[in-house]
Design an enzyme around this catalytic site. Structure first.
Site, PDB file in Angstrom:
ATOM      1  N   GLU A 399       0.659  -1.148   0.094  1.00 33.48           N
ATOM      2  CA  GLU A 399      -0.023  -0.078   0.062  1.00 33.48           C
ATOM      3  C   GLU A 399       0.830   1.241   0.053  1.00 33.48           C
ATOM      4  O   GLU A 399       0.667   2.103  -0.548  1.00 33.48           O
ATOM      5  CB  GLU A 399      -0.947   0.083   1.351  1.00 33.48           C
ATOM      6  CG  GLU A 399      -2.134   0.923   1.211  1.00 33.48           C
ATOM      7  CD  GLU A 399      -1.583   2.256   1.858  1.00 33.48           C
ATOM      8  OE1 GLU A 399      -2.324   3.090   1.708  1.00 33.48           O
ATOM      9  OE2 GLU A 399      -0.480   2.596   2.419  1.00 33.48           O
ATOM     10  N   SER A 601     -29.317  24.248 -20.331  1.00 34.59           N
ATOM     11  CA  SER A 601     -30.417  23.940 -19.315  1.00 34.59           C
ATOM     12  C   SER A 601     -29.926  22.622 -18.287  1.00 34.59           C
ATOM     13  O   SER A 601     -29.430  21.808 -18.739  1.00 34.59           O
ATOM     14  CB  SER A 601     -31.383  23.449 -20.033  1.00 34.59           C
ATOM     15  OG  SER A 601     -32.646  22.710 -19.404  1.00 34.59           O
ATOM     16  N   ASP A 640     -29.906  -7.870  -4.598  1.00 30.44           N
ATOM     17  CA  ASP A 640     -29.333  -7.537  -5.944  1.00 30.44           C
ATOM     18  C   ASP A 640     -29.518  -6.219  -6.241  1.00 30.44           C
ATOM     19  O   ASP A 640     -28.350  -5.458  -6.878  1.00 30.44           O
ATOM     20  CB  ASP A 640     -29.791  -8.703  -7.109  1.00 30.44           C
ATOM     21  CG  ASP A 640     -29.080 -10.019  -6.766  1.00 30.44           C
ATOM     22  OD1 ASP A 640     -28.256 -10.156  -5.750  1.00 30.44           O
ATOM     23  OD2 ASP A 640     -29.476 -11.042  -7.594  1.00 30.44           O
ATOM     24  N   HIS A 663     -15.861   5.935 -11.221  1.00 32.35           N
ATOM     25  CA  HIS A 663     -17.221   6.293 -10.512  1.00 32.35           C
ATOM     26  C   HIS A 663     -17.360   7.701 -10.569  1.00 32.35           C
ATOM     27  O   HIS A 663     -16.587   8.521 -10.123  1.00 32.35           O
ATOM     28  CB  HIS A 663     -17.001   6.019  -8.817  1.00 32.35           C
ATOM     29  CG  HIS A 663     -18.166   5.693  -8.145  1.00 32.35           C
ATOM     30  ND1 HIS A 663     -19.257   6.980  -8.118  1.00 32.35           N
ATOM     31  CD2 HIS A 663     -18.648   4.969  -7.379  1.00 32.35           C
ATOM     32  CE1 HIS A 663     -20.081   6.453  -7.367  1.00 32.35           C
ATOM     33  NE2 HIS A 663     -20.011   5.116  -6.887  1.00 32.35           N
TER      34      HIS A 663
HETATM   35 ZN   LIG Z   1      -1.122   3.057   5.818  1.00 32.74          ZN
END
Ligand SMILES: [Zn+2]
Ligand SMILES: *[C@@H]1O[C@H](CO)[C@@H](O)[C@H](O)[C@H]1NC(C)=O
Ligand SMILES: *[C@@H]1O[C@H](CO)[C@@H](O)[C@H](O)[C@H]1NC(C)=O
Ligand SMILES: *[C@@H]1O[C@H](CO)[C@@H](O)[C@H](O)[C@H]1NC(C)=O
Length: 728
Positions: A399, A601, A640, A663
């Site tokens: 990470e 619009s 679902d 997204h």
């Molecule tokens: Zn971290």
């Protein structure tokens, strides 16, 4: 006060029924099984040695987590490895910043690492990777000019330009804070700087208030020798730099490093404030404005002229960087408890394991909580419990190098996650301080989080309340003017392993942490990514009894338990509609006049937002009418829809210029606005005059983004229609 009493009453009533514990009882049993002393012991083991991604010690700790999960009784635990581009300092040639005199002799060199300190239990600081800037190119650059660029934001560079201070062919120095490392570097690089020095200013890492201001090893704040490590990639959701979009398997095609747009092209190195003082005190040029001043005892100046013969013979700054960027294997660990009714629905709890240092705060305070949750659930399984849906536990690797473990995994399994994942609950640093909860959530999970927080007792007496919820609400109100305010829950900003879940595939997420009061001054925490993130720091100054680690474990398990057990998923579509409406109103309030002037619009967007609001209300109405005699198939139909609603916001083409942020509502915009990211960016680019013919192509972007977001909101509304009322 009321809610705690009521919860207790409910638990007592349920307990009295006898036989197999009811759902509510299992929640309580799991919560009471969690033990602070065990969390402490997990943290002690996790922080014995450094466990940087791609190293043998990192692999060893992955194996420890896998074996622990098997021993605890999980159904399975395995390693999901990837071969990714990582970055390390050269042990034989430390990187440094130097001051050089007229004879080219180095009269000062920045320190090669934090000095060891005598603490109990002892921490092997010297085993921690020395300060370096991950992914910096190696090289030596020198300059007789040094420019202070404040935080290295766009606005900071704009001010320099306005003052006539160029950074071209010069070394620049920036303080940490306000914007990511990668963005500071990219802005300096784009403006022609030859090298970047970053430092932690006391303003960001030293306590100034009354009370707790002592520096490590006497306290929580940073001494001048502490240096923040970190990666300097310019990331926009690509994951591993050489395999954007696809998993870094052994057979993966890898682009050349020179082809990657993420990797920095100019050398960079981080230093602590003691060393930064040596540079800043020799700078010349005009004094900076107040907002640029840190707390070092010197006059902050823009530069570029450098050198004060009365103070030092130095005439030049030298940046000498030796960093190896090379492929190595990372190890995610995936543990599973299979659901017995819906084994193909996944509730995922994730936390990264790799650390720049010993990791006692970032991230292993979270790992210790995760291991205690799995231990408690293992105990429940021995008593006959099994969740309705499958629980997955993931210990991510790399990470710190740029969220590689989670991105590669989503790149490999994203299709399955899009079909089957109910939610992803992330904890990175579980406890950096114990003042209040900081929560990020997709809108639909906010009510679930609040309900779960009501069931978690606050572990210390305080007038602010006796549940996590009441203290959190008191200390972090969404609206500080309103005494009845809800607690603040932010939208998911980019920061940790939840990013690929929400932005790539549209899985609802939560991200939870216990934090300090001064969120603005100390955006992270003073010793973040320094060698001093030791077990001792956690034990002596943050959470001595690990009560707040237990609180975090209870909350994390509580939300996971509801998501895994509730017959109808605790996903609230009306909350989503509220957020979408707020985004629309913000846009209309801020830019309604400009839209009108340009004769564009907003009706379609308004109609989509209204349709989504109505669809959410109708869906909830229909759900409340099905009663408790639901057939599993009917429940599954509703569930679902609840799962797929979030997926409807995913645009496979991505938002403009950032194709891996997909997204359309919850990606970050490039500019800060409180509206839909791509539309917000296009509107920001217009500036104030929307009638200028020179703006035609920007106006075209606004119209395009307006139509795209209108479509995606309507598309989300469509997922909520009942089968009978769906119109094709
Ligand atoms: Zn971290
Ligand atoms: C500390 O770590 C270094 C480097 O890994 C190692 O050589 C040394 O033996 C360790 N010291 C102790 C006391 O464990
Ligand atoms: C909203 O719903 C109405 C009624 O079904 C429909 O006519 C309209 O086109 C929808 N709006 C959008 C933007 O699709
Ligand atoms: C349905 O739920 C209600 C309210 O929780 C309860 O009173 C009722 O007994 C339940 N009915 C059945 C058939 O379980």
């Amino acid at each position: 006060m009321m809610s705690a009493g009521r919860t207790l009453l409910l638990l007592t009533l349920c307990g009295a029924l006898g036989g197999v514990p009811a759902q509510q009882d299992w929640t309580d049993l799991i919560a009471s099984e969690m033990n602070p002393a065990r969390i402490e012991e997990f943290l002690r083991i996790l922080t014995e040695k450094p466990h940087l991604a791609g190293t043998p010690d990192g692999a060893e700790l992955a194996e420890f987590v896998r074996q622990t999960w098997l021993d605890q009784g999980l159904d399975s635990a395995h390693i999901a490895p990837y071969d990714v581009l990582l970055s390390y300092p050269d042990p034989d040639k430390p990187s440094y910043v130097a001051l050089v005199d007229e004879n080219n002799d180095e009269v000062f060199r920045s320190s090669a690492g934090e000095p060891p300190v005598d603490v109990d239990p002892p921490a092997n600081i010297s085993s921690v990777v020395p300060p370096f800037a991950a992914y910096s190119p190696s090289g030596v650059v020198e300059s007789t000019r040094l420019v202070y660029v404040n935080y290295g934001r766009t606005s900071d560079f704009d001010l320099l330009k306005a003052r006539g201070v160029s950074v071209r062919r010069r070394i620049v120095i920036a303080r940490y804070g306000k914007t990511s490392r990668g963005r500071k570097l990219r802005r300096a690089q784009d403006r022609g700087a030859t090298g970047l020095i970053v430092f932690s200013d006391p303003r960001e890492v030293v306590g100034t208030g009354r009370g707790r201001t002592r520096k490590y090893p006497a306290g929580w704040y940073a001494p001048g020798t502490a240096v923040q490590r970190g990666h300097f990639l310019y990331t926009t959701g690509e994951g591993e730099p050489l395999t954007p979009g696809y998993p870094a398997k052994d057979y993966a095609y890898r682009m050349e490093k020179s082809e990657s747009d993420q990797l920095p092209k100019i050398p960079v190195h981080p230093i602590g404030y003691t060393d930064a003082m040596e540079l800043l005190r020799l700078m010349r040029g005009y004094e900076v404005p107040d907002s640029w001043r840190g707390l070092l005892d010197t006059t902050y100046r823009y530069g570029p002229r450098f050198g004060r013969p009365k103070l030092s013979p130095a005439t030049k700054v030298r940046l000498n960087v030796n960093v190896r960027t090379e492929q190595a294997t990372i190890h995610n660990v995936v543990g599973i408890i299979r659901g017995d009714v819906e084994p193909d629905r996944y509730v995922i709890l994730g936390n990264h394991r790799d650390a720049w240092n010993l990791g006692a705060v970032d991230p292993n305070s979270g790992t210790a909580c995760l291991l205690e949750i799995t231990r408690a659930l293992g105990e429940m399984m021995k008593r006959g419990w099994r969740p309705r849906r499958t629980l997955m536990f993931i210990s991510w690797d790399a990470e710190e190098h740029g969220m590689h473990g989670s991105h590669e995994w989503i790149e490999e399994f994203g299709k399955i996650m899009s079909d089957r994942a109910v939610a992803y609950i992330n904890v990175d640093i579980a406890v950096r301080e114990t003042y209040t909860l900081r929560a990020r959530a997709t809108p639909s999970l906010r009510p679930l989080l609040k309900e779960a927080a009501k069931k978690v007792p606050w572990p210390e007496p305080t007038p602010d309340g006796n549940t996590l919820y009441s203290v959190w609400r008191q200390r972090s109100p969404a609206d500080s003017e309103d005494p009845d305010s809800d607690p603040k829950i932010s939208l998911p900003a980019s920061a940790s392993d939840f990013v690929p879940f929400v932005r790539r595939v549209g899985v609802p997420i939560l991200d939870l942490a216990m934090v300090h009061r001064y969120t603005i001054t100390y955006p992270n925490f003073p010793l973040y990514h320094t060698a001093y993130e030791t077990f001792h720091l956690q034990k002596a100054y943050i959470d001595p009894e690990f009560k707040f680690h237990r609180l975090m474990s209870q909350l994390w398990a509580g939300v996971a338990f509801s998501l895994a057990e509730a017959e109808i998923l605790p996903i609230d579509v009306s909350e989503y509609a509220t957020t979408v409406r707020e985004m629309f109103h913000w846009l209309k309030d801020e830019y309604g006049d400009q839209f009108e002037t340009a004769q564009i619009s907003l009706d379609a967007l308004e109609s989509a937002v209204a349709n989504f609001t109505l669809a959410a209300a109708a869906f909830e109405e229909s759900l409340s009418s099905i009663g408790n005699e639901t057939s599993p198939i009917v429940a599954r139909m509703y569930n679902d829809q609840l799962m797929q609603m979030e997926r409807a916001f995913i645009d496979p083409l991505g938002i403009p210029g950032r194709k891996f942020y997909r997204h359309t509502v919850l990606s970050n915009g490039l500019y800060s606005t409180d509206t839909f990211p791509a539309l917000g960016d296009s509107v920001k680019r217009m500036g104030s005059d929307w009638t200028d013919p020179g703006q035609a192509s920007k106006l075209r972007d606004v119209m395009e983004q307006l139509s795209i977001i209108s479509f995606f909101i309507q598309s989300a509304a469509n997922t909520l229609a009942t089968p009978a009322s769906t119109v094709f």
